[in-house]
Enzyme design. Structure first.
Site, short mmCIF file in Angstrom:
data_model
loop_
_atom_site.label_atom_id
_atom_site.label_comp_id
_atom_site.label_asym_id
_atom_site.label_seq_id
_atom_site.Cartn_x
_atom_site.Cartn_y
_atom_site.Cartn_z
CG HIS A 125 36.88 14.12 24.81
ND1 HIS A 125 36.11 13.11 24.23
CD2 HIS A 125 35.87 14.38 25.70
CE1 HIS A 125 35.20 12.83 24.81
NE2 HIS A 125 35.06 13.46 25.84
CB SER A 126 37.52 11.10 27.20
OG SER A 126 37.48 10.07 27.77
CG MET A 127 43.07 8.24 25.47
SD MET A 127 42.56 7.11 23.98
CE MET A 127 42.86 7.78 22.70
CG LEU A 158 37.44 19.53 26.01
CD1 LEU A 158 38.80 19.67 25.52
CD2 LEU A 158 36.42 19.22 24.66
#
Length: 232
Positions: A125-127, A158
């Site tokens: 997710h993201s980062m 994501l």
């Protein structure tokens, strides 16, 4: 999938914490949280993931916004969501130590080794943001997948803009970074109690490893570079 268990994996500065859902024998899925988040990022998502093959493609692609595979079944998966070092319940790195993105990739490699996973699905997710370039601040999940492609059977991203490659530099980058991670983990695995040597033997070993040193120069360095043991 509502019930979970807490996990801890030892690292040189403490431990990496994680939480797990599903049966141990299930298909392994490693979940990586985003910037300044922790493993609880996945608390609401994982219970919603379909448990059977029917409707997998439609449902998961809606949830993950960009899933392109229709071959992975989430039935009986074993999900492990880790806290990166300094996040959630994981130990912080020693004071004064920076948190580089490649260090997070190394954390992923450590956890995979502790779980004895040779091949698994990676869900990240993201980062990062839409202006990230591969050679500077590539997101953790894609970066791990590039460095260890033989370990990742599926990559799920994501809220992730993807990643940009610089083909003329990618091969050298991959080779050097993977070598750095592998050497570090190899040294950690071989750590043993330091052996004690007499002053004469210690000087001899130093001179053998540094042919340019004179005996006088080596003796000067050992005055500050060696520690006396209780046995002398």
């Amino acid at each position: 999938l509502g019930m979970f268990s807490e996990l801890k994996f030892p690292v040189p500065w403490g431990h990496v914490a994680a939480k797990a859902w599903g049966p141990l024998e299930g298909h392994p899925v490693l979940c990586l949280h985003g910037w300044l988040d922790n493993a609880n990022t996945f608390d609401k998502l994982i219970p919603l993931l379909p448990r059977g093959r029917t409707g997998y493609t439609r449902m998961v692609c809606v949830v993950l916004q960009g899933c392109t595979s229709d071959t992975l079944s989430l039935s009986d998966c074993y999900y492990v969501a880790m806290d990166f070092s300094g996040h959630g319940l994981s130990s912080h790195r020693p004071a004064g130590s920076p948190y580089h993105f490649l260090d997070y990739v190394t954390d992923v490699r450590r956890v995979a080794a502790a779980l004895q996973w040779r091949r698994f699905t990676l869900m990240g997710h993201s980062m990062g943001n839409a202006r990230l370039f591969f050679l500077s601040y590539c997101l953790i999940s894609p970066q791990f997948s590039f460095l260890y492609p033989e370990m990742v059977d599926k990559l799920i991203l994501l809220e992730n803009p993807g990643f940009l490659l610089e083909p003329e530099e990618i091969e050298a980058w991959l080779k050097s970074k993977r070598m750095a991670i592998d050497r570090l983990l190899s040294l950690e695995a071989k750590q043993q109690t330091p052996k004690a040597h007499s002053p004469t033997a210690a000087l001899q070993r130093l001179l053998e490893a540094n042919r340019h040193l004179t005996a006088e120069g080596g003796a000067i360095l050992l005055q500050r570079g060696a520690t006396e043991t209780p046995a002398g």
